[in-house]
Structures are given as structure tokens and as C-alpha cells.
Motif scaffolding. Sequence first.
Motif, PDB file in Angstrom:
ATOM      1  N   CYS A 109       0.854  -1.183   0.000  1.00  0.00           N
ATOM      2  CA  CYS A 109       0.000   0.000   0.000  1.00  0.00           C
ATOM      3  C   CYS A 109       0.892   1.237   0.000  1.00  0.00           C
ATOM      4  N   TRP A 164       0.973   5.433  -0.152  1.00  0.00           N
ATOM      5  CA  TRP A 164       0.182   6.604   0.214  1.00  0.00           C
ATOM      6  C   TRP A 164       0.481   7.744  -0.754  1.00  0.00           C
ATOM      7  N   ASN A 172      -0.970  11.804  -2.187  1.00  0.00           N
ATOM      8  CA  ASN A 172      -1.757  12.988  -1.875  1.00  0.00           C
ATOM      9  C   ASN A 172      -2.626  13.339  -3.090  1.00  0.00           C
ATOM     10  N   ALA A 207     -14.435   7.060  -3.534  1.00  0.00           N
ATOM     11  CA  ALA A 207     -14.889   7.132  -2.142  1.00  0.00           C
ATOM     12  C   ALA A 207     -16.415   7.127  -2.084  1.00  0.00           C
ATOM     13  N   TYR A 224     -14.239  11.963   3.189  1.00  0.00           N
ATOM     14  CA  TYR A 224     -13.203  11.466   4.097  1.00  0.00           C
ATOM     15  C   TYR A 224     -12.219  12.603   4.343  1.00  0.00           C
ATOM     16  N   ALA A 263      -9.258  13.435   3.536  1.00  0.00           N
ATOM     17  CA  ALA A 263      -8.453  13.983   2.441  1.00  0.00           C
ATOM     18  C   ALA A 263      -9.254  14.201   1.163  1.00  0.00           C
ATOM     19  N   LEU A 284     -10.301   7.157  -4.357  1.00  0.00           N
ATOM     20  CA  LEU A 284      -9.794   6.842  -3.024  1.00  0.00           C
ATOM     21  C   LEU A 284      -8.627   5.864  -3.110  1.00  0.00           C
ATOM     22  N   THR A 285      -8.815   4.761  -3.853  1.00  0.00           N
ATOM     23  CA  THR A 285      -7.749   3.777  -4.009  1.00  0.00           C
ATOM     24  C   THR A 285      -7.636   3.343  -5.465  1.00  0.00           C
ATOM     25  N   LEU A 314      -3.254   4.623  -2.264  1.00  0.00           N
ATOM     26  CA  LEU A 314      -4.262   5.216  -1.389  1.00  0.00           C
ATOM     27  C   LEU A 314      -4.105   6.732  -1.410  1.00  0.00           C
ATOM     28  N   ASN A 315      -5.146   7.431  -1.800  1.00  0.00           N
ATOM     29  CA  ASN A 315      -5.135   8.893  -1.754  1.00  0.00           C
ATOM     30  C   ASN A 315      -5.488   9.338  -0.347  1.00  0.00           C
ATOM     31  N   GLY A 316      -4.502   9.297   0.522  1.00  0.00           N
ATOM     32  CA  GLY A 316      -4.713   9.564   1.940  1.00  0.00           C
ATOM     33  C   GLY A 316      -4.484  10.990   2.368  1.00  0.00           C
ATOM     34  N   GLY A 317      -4.005  11.838   1.454  1.00  0.00           N
ATOM     35  CA  GLY A 317      -3.777  13.236   1.811  1.00  0.00           C
ATOM     36  C   GLY A 317      -2.311  13.549   2.018  1.00  0.00           C
TER      37      GLY A 317
END
Length: 162
Positions: free
Chosen positions: A7, A9, A11, A36, A40, A42, A49-50, A63-66
Amino acid sequence: MAKNVICLWYNGTAEDAARFYAQTFPNSAVTAVHRAPGDYPAGKQGQVLTVEFTVLGVLCLGLNGGAAFKHSEAFSFQIITEDQAETDRYWNAIVDNGGAESQCGWCKDRWGLSWQITPRALLEAITSHDQVAAKRAFDVMMGMKKIDIAAIEAARRGRGRA
């Protein structure tokens, strides 16, 4: 999905990165893009989202987690190359598309992910049972950015700079 997936990460750029990797490396593809189902931290509902993808057959999830976490050299993909042309092709694809050179065959892509573009000839040279030849090759490698196979092989044979 497999039981073990890398995984990574991002932005907000997971899909762009995955598509670049799929275009750059053989046996690589974007296999799914998931949006998404709700807002969420971010992002918003409906944004990517993924992203499921493979890099040279290795299963990954972007993963677009920010902006909270950044890539570091603590994780890298090591790509084993068979000749100088393949080494140059991958190195140039990464560096010339917003990436950055580092030392000893390492570079970063424009998303900050580290890559080791490593010719098989380098691995064979620095793991040789001939410790003197291995050290000569290692010493030459330490002064390189992109690996020059001819220089590694010359050092291994006792020619060239050491």
C-alpha cells in the motif's frame, strides 16, 4: 485481492502514479480504480480513493490519503535490469518525468517514491566471491548516480577508476 499487497500513500495522485508505472514497466497495469463512497479527511465522495495496480507483477494499492505522510527512501522498488539500454530506459523514464537522481542507482519519481534501477551485472560484481574485484566494483558504484555497466565491469576486471 491478494493477502499481501503493498500500500502506497499518495496525496490525491495515486491514479496518475499507477498509470505512469503501468506505461513504464512491463507486466504492470492499473487493475481497478475505486471512488470514495462518502467524504473522508483527504477528499470528497466520488473522488478516487484507491487504485489497484501492479508493477512488474507486484500487487500494489495506491491510497489517496492526503498530505499527512510522504514517501521516503525507507521503501523503494528495486528493478533488476539486464543491460545498459534497459537501465537507461527506466532511469530516464523516472528522472525525465519530474523525478530526481540520487546515488548508486537510486532515483525518485515525481511523487517522491524511490526506485533502485539495478543492473544484474552490478549485483553479480559486488557479490562476487573475488572480494578484491567486488570492492573495486563497489567503490566505482559509490561514485555513480545512474549505473554505468561498462564502468562496473571494467572495475571488476581491474581496469578503470577504482
